[in-house]
Motif scaffolding. Structure first.
Motif, PDB file in Angstrom:
ATOM      1  N   GLN A  77       0.861  -0.961   0.069  1.00  0.00           N
ATOM      2  CA  GLN A  77      -0.086  -0.301   0.026  1.00  0.00           C
ATOM      3  C   GLN A  77       0.525   1.192  -0.077  1.00  0.00           C
ATOM      4  O   GLN A  77       0.537   2.794  -0.084  1.00  0.00           O
ATOM      5  CB  GLN A  77      -1.153  -0.069   0.875  1.00  0.00           C
ATOM      6  CG  GLN A  77      -1.511  -1.231   1.293  1.00  0.00           C
ATOM      7  CD  GLN A  77      -2.879  -1.071   0.184  1.00  0.00           C
ATOM      8  OE1 GLN A  77      -3.471  -0.140  -0.012  1.00  0.00           O
ATOM      9  NE2 GLN A  77      -2.902  -2.267  -0.636  1.00  0.00           N
ATOM     10  N   GLY A  78       1.917   1.437  -0.401  1.00  0.00           N
ATOM     11  CA  GLY A  78       3.346   1.953  -0.449  1.00  0.00           C
ATOM     12  C   GLY A  78       2.223   3.679  -1.247  1.00  0.00           C
ATOM     13  O   GLY A  78       2.500   2.984  -2.393  1.00  0.00           O
ATOM     14  N   ARG A  79       4.133   3.556  -1.063  1.00  0.00           N
ATOM     15  CA  ARG A  79       3.906   5.105  -2.456  1.00  0.00           C
ATOM     16  C   ARG A  79       5.553   4.654  -3.229  1.00  0.00           C
ATOM     17  O   ARG A  79       6.003   4.798  -2.492  1.00  0.00           O
ATOM     18  CB  ARG A  79       3.721   6.437  -1.806  1.00  0.00           C
ATOM     19  CG  ARG A  79       2.563   7.010  -1.435  1.00  0.00           C
ATOM     20  CD  ARG A  79       1.381   6.737  -2.126  1.00  0.00           C
ATOM     21  NE  ARG A  79       1.172   7.534  -3.376  1.00  0.00           N
ATOM     22  CZ  ARG A  79       0.853   7.997  -4.258  1.00  0.00           C
ATOM     23  NH1 ARG A  79      -0.076   6.676  -4.297  1.00  0.00           N
ATOM     24  NH2 ARG A  79       0.712   8.783  -5.086  1.00  0.00           N
ATOM     25  N   MET A  80       5.037   4.786  -3.886  1.00  0.00           N
ATOM     26  CA  MET A  80       6.983   5.060  -5.064  1.00  0.00           C
ATOM     27  C   MET A  80       7.193   6.658  -5.379  1.00  0.00           C
ATOM     28  O   MET A  80       6.577   7.385  -5.958  1.00  0.00           O
ATOM     29  CB  MET A  80       6.645   4.956  -6.431  1.00  0.00           C
ATOM     30  CG  MET A  80       5.831   3.114  -6.228  1.00  0.00           C
ATOM     31  SD  MET A  80       6.411   1.692  -7.315  1.00  0.00           S
ATOM     32  CE  MET A  80       7.741   1.752  -7.579  1.00  0.00           C
ATOM     33  N   TYR A  81       8.406   6.605  -4.936  1.00  0.00           N
ATOM     34  CA  TYR A  81       9.267   7.651  -5.106  1.00  0.00           C
ATOM     35  C   TYR A  81      10.071   8.000  -6.547  1.00  0.00           C
ATOM     36  O   TYR A  81      10.492   7.218  -6.850  1.00  0.00           O
ATOM     37  CB  TYR A  81       9.686   8.792  -4.226  1.00  0.00           C
ATOM     38  CG  TYR A  81       8.357   8.950  -3.308  1.00  0.00           C
ATOM     39  CD1 TYR A  81       8.098   9.945  -2.635  1.00  0.00           C
ATOM     40  CD2 TYR A  81       8.461   7.803  -2.353  1.00  0.00           C
ATOM     41  CE1 TYR A  81       6.508   9.997  -2.429  1.00  0.00           C
ATOM     42  CE2 TYR A  81       7.209   8.375  -1.646  1.00  0.00           C
ATOM     43  CZ  TYR A  81       6.960   9.213  -1.271  1.00  0.00           C
ATOM     44  OH  TYR A  81       5.576   9.359  -0.550  1.00  0.00           O
TER      45      TYR A  81
END
Length: 93
Positions: A73-77
């Motif tokens: 459920q994380g975010r990609m930077y």
């Protein structure tokens, strides 16, 4: 362009002025990577695909995306590696 030691001390904002759009990143040959800070998934960003889908004025600077891993459920930077900086990674967020 030759290697210049001052590039090692440049901030993300200074690099953004060099290549602020996806079109500029592509023309100048900047490789871009998307990395999830939660699961550590790392993927190459295909700039030609982004150009086609979002247009030449789209910018990755200051953006993130949902992680592409099904169980995360994380975010990609986004990170880039300016050719002039000889391998110094620059955060785009």
């Amino acid at each position: 362009m030759g290697h210049n030691p001052r590039y090692q001390t440049w901030s993300s904002a200074q690099w953004m002025n060099r290549a602020g759009t996806v079109a500029e990143l592509e023309v100048q040959g900047w490789p871009v990577v998307a990395r999830c800070l939660t699961c550590r998934l790392e993927m190459d960003v295909r700039l030609p695909v982004l150009l086609k889908e979002r247009g030449p004025d789209f910018s990755l600077w200051g953006r993130s995306a949902r992680c592409r891993s099904r169980r995360c459920q994380g975010r990609m930077y986004f990170w880039t590696f300016p050719p002039q900086a000889k391998g110094k990674a620059v955060e785009m967020f």
